[in-house]
Design a protein around this motif. Sequence first.
Motif, mmCIF file in Angstrom:
data_model
loop_
_atom_site.group_PDB
_atom_site.id
_atom_site.type_symbol
_atom_site.label_atom_id
_atom_site.label_comp_id
_atom_site.label_asym_id
_atom_site.label_seq_id
_atom_site.Cartn_x
_atom_site.Cartn_y
_atom_site.Cartn_z
ATOM 1 N N GLU A 65 -25.185 -55.120 38.979
ATOM 2 C CA GLU A 65 -25.693 -56.365 39.075
ATOM 3 C C GLU A 65 -25.500 -57.123 37.422
ATOM 4 O OE1 GLU A 65 -26.794 -58.031 41.433
ATOM 5 O OE2 GLU A 65 -27.052 -56.365 43.123
ATOM 6 N N GLU A 66 -26.060 -56.432 36.404
ATOM 7 C CA GLU A 66 -25.814 -56.879 34.978
ATOM 8 C C GLU A 66 -24.314 -57.547 34.636
ATOM 9 O OE1 GLU A 66 -27.534 -54.285 32.578
ATOM 10 O OE2 GLU A 66 -29.699 -54.606 33.469
ATOM 11 N N THR A 67 -23.350 -56.328 35.111
ATOM 12 C CA THR A 67 -21.987 -56.809 34.903
ATOM 13 C C THR A 67 -21.484 -58.074 35.735
ATOM 14 O OG1 THR A 67 -21.771 -54.171 34.776
ATOM 15 C CG2 THR A 67 -19.826 -55.472 34.908
ATOM 16 N N LYS A 68 -22.029 -57.994 36.859
ATOM 17 C CA LYS A 68 -21.510 -59.013 37.723
ATOM 18 C C LYS A 68 -21.933 -60.403 37.309
ATOM 19 C CE LYS A 68 -23.053 -59.429 42.121
ATOM 20 N NZ LYS A 68 -23.618 -59.256 43.465
ATOM 21 N N SER A 69 -23.333 -60.405 36.898
ATOM 22 C CA SER A 69 -23.653 -61.805 36.433
ATOM 23 C C SER A 69 -22.995 -62.343 35.005
ATOM 24 C CB SER A 69 -25.090 -61.985 36.370
ATOM 25 O OG SER A 69 -25.611 -61.081 35.321
ATOM 26 N N PHE A 70 -22.774 -61.143 34.423
ATOM 27 C CA PHE A 70 -21.888 -61.298 33.076
ATOM 28 C C PHE A 70 -20.532 -62.029 33.259
ATOM 29 C CE2 PHE A 70 -18.768 -59.491 30.155
ATOM 30 C CZ PHE A 70 -19.139 -60.277 28.959
ATOM 31 N N VAL A 71 -19.902 -61.131 34.224
ATOM 32 C CA VAL A 71 -18.630 -61.577 34.499
ATOM 33 C C VAL A 71 -18.492 -62.912 35.039
ATOM 34 C CG1 VAL A 71 -16.637 -61.241 35.687
ATOM 35 C CG2 VAL A 71 -17.435 -59.293 34.554
ATOM 36 N N ASP A 72 -19.486 -63.334 35.972
ATOM 37 C CA ASP A 72 -19.496 -64.404 36.937
ATOM 38 C C ASP A 72 -20.053 -65.851 35.557
ATOM 39 O OD1 ASP A 72 -19.003 -63.647 39.234
ATOM 40 O OD2 ASP A 72 -20.987 -63.384 39.951
ATOM 41 N N ASN A 73 -20.847 -65.332 34.761
ATOM 42 C CA ASN A 73 -21.003 -66.330 33.758
ATOM 43 C C ASN A 73 -19.885 -66.675 33.038
ATOM 44 O OD1 ASN A 73 -23.603 -66.283 34.827
ATOM 45 N ND2 ASN A 73 -24.434 -65.228 33.087
ATOM 46 N N VAL A 74 -19.171 -65.581 32.653
ATOM 47 C CA VAL A 74 -17.918 -66.005 31.639
ATOM 48 C C VAL A 74 -16.829 -66.954 32.471
ATOM 49 C CG1 VAL A 74 -16.058 -64.895 30.446
ATOM 50 C CG2 VAL A 74 -18.242 -63.824 30.111
ATOM 51 N N LEU A 75 -16.651 -66.239 33.598
ATOM 52 C CA LEU A 75 -15.622 -67.051 34.492
ATOM 53 C C LEU A 75 -15.948 -68.376 34.635
ATOM 54 C CD1 LEU A 75 -14.424 -64.302 37.050
ATOM 55 C CD2 LEU A 75 -13.540 -64.811 34.733
#
Lengths: 317, 123
Positions: free
Chosen positions: B108-118
């Motif tokens: 979940e953390e990875t996903k939201s991090f990547v989503d935020n960056v993208l």
Amino acid sequence: MKTADELIKSYLTDLKAALSGADKATVQDALADAEEHLRTALENERAEAEAEVETVQAIIQEYGEVDEIAQAYKNWEAALPPALAATPAARRASSAANGTSPAAKTYPGFFGVFADPRAWGGLVFMLISLVTGTLYFSWAVTALSTSLGLMILIIGIPVTILFLLSFRGIAFLEGRLVEALLGERMPRRASFTDSSLSWVERLKVLLTGKATWLSWLYMVLMLPLGVIYFSLMVTVLALALGLIATPIAGAVMISMEIPFQVIHSGDLAWTLSNSGGLLLTLVFAALGVVIATGAMHLARWVGKVHSKFAKALLVSD
Amino acid sequence: MVELQEIHKKFQKELSAGTVSLALLSILAQSGEPLYGYQIGKLVGAGDDDSPGVMVKQGAIYPVLRSLETQGLLSSQREMSDSGPPRRYYQATNTGQEALQTWIKIWEETKSFVDNVLGGEYQ
């Protein structure tokens, strides 16, 4: 046009070729997985005999190209070293993964051997090899002679198949033992046997298989090897422990006021003072410690040599 | 262009390395019963080469299953089947169930991090 069975066989051959350079045990595991998957899939998806070849082609397509699958197994092998990280490659891989230097995993110095799990594993292996060796030898010889004796009867065929299968099974178990105690990577899956073949065909596969006879040879050779390993280790350990215990004997002699007579023959007698006698027993004890350490080095060395021997005979190419 | 294809492939492989472990562990933790390799492969590898959702070839799940088993997250046993060869059934251990909860959190953390960056959040 190849039949479904030939397609599976040729895929396995290609996979084996693609895995060249990987550990023999990894190759055996990979082939067992692939064969189980392909045959199970064929069994599940077999609709009609005509479409069998197409079905297998689709199954193989979904399973993946040999190079890709081979790479997946090689990665797995590199990431997961065997129990004691015995192979230099595995040790390098694991130390690279943990960020520790390879030197951290070696046990330097003459006495460092006491901290090496492989020396202790070798020691245990040498001590139990008399028992396992005797069992293997008895089973191997009994099984073969019973099979040969019953060959003239119909009942001889299933009996022989069971005995031949037992050689493979025991070879697998011994492999697990060798990996646990000696740290050599051995197969983690028993080799695949195709249960769709008839009894006579299975017998033929087992009889002509090199793995069966090499396993049998290993079982037979384990008796003399076991006797040698056990006798050697017990002798050296008994000597070392006896020498290490001499100061206790010295202390008992002093408390019971028995003189330290080193030489007592006819009228020649050489008696040491109590302190001199105790000093001598301490020298003996030190010698015992050196011999015990030597025994650990011996155990580690025998373990290393034996694991190569076991791999050559128990893991099929 | 061929080189670019190789780069895409390499990127996908690197990306899938961890997520396949997560997916397999999750499948086996959610399934009430032990599953064998072919069944798991059907669940994960459903689809063909044209579908971008396919991250892993069926054959590539076996080394991952083995590695999860070596780590104690899965257990397996071999059973005879009525038709065809014996099958190895896998199921999640208690450690595996616990590990999955942590892994999901990491995911979940990875996903939201990547989503935020993208999504340009860090611009």
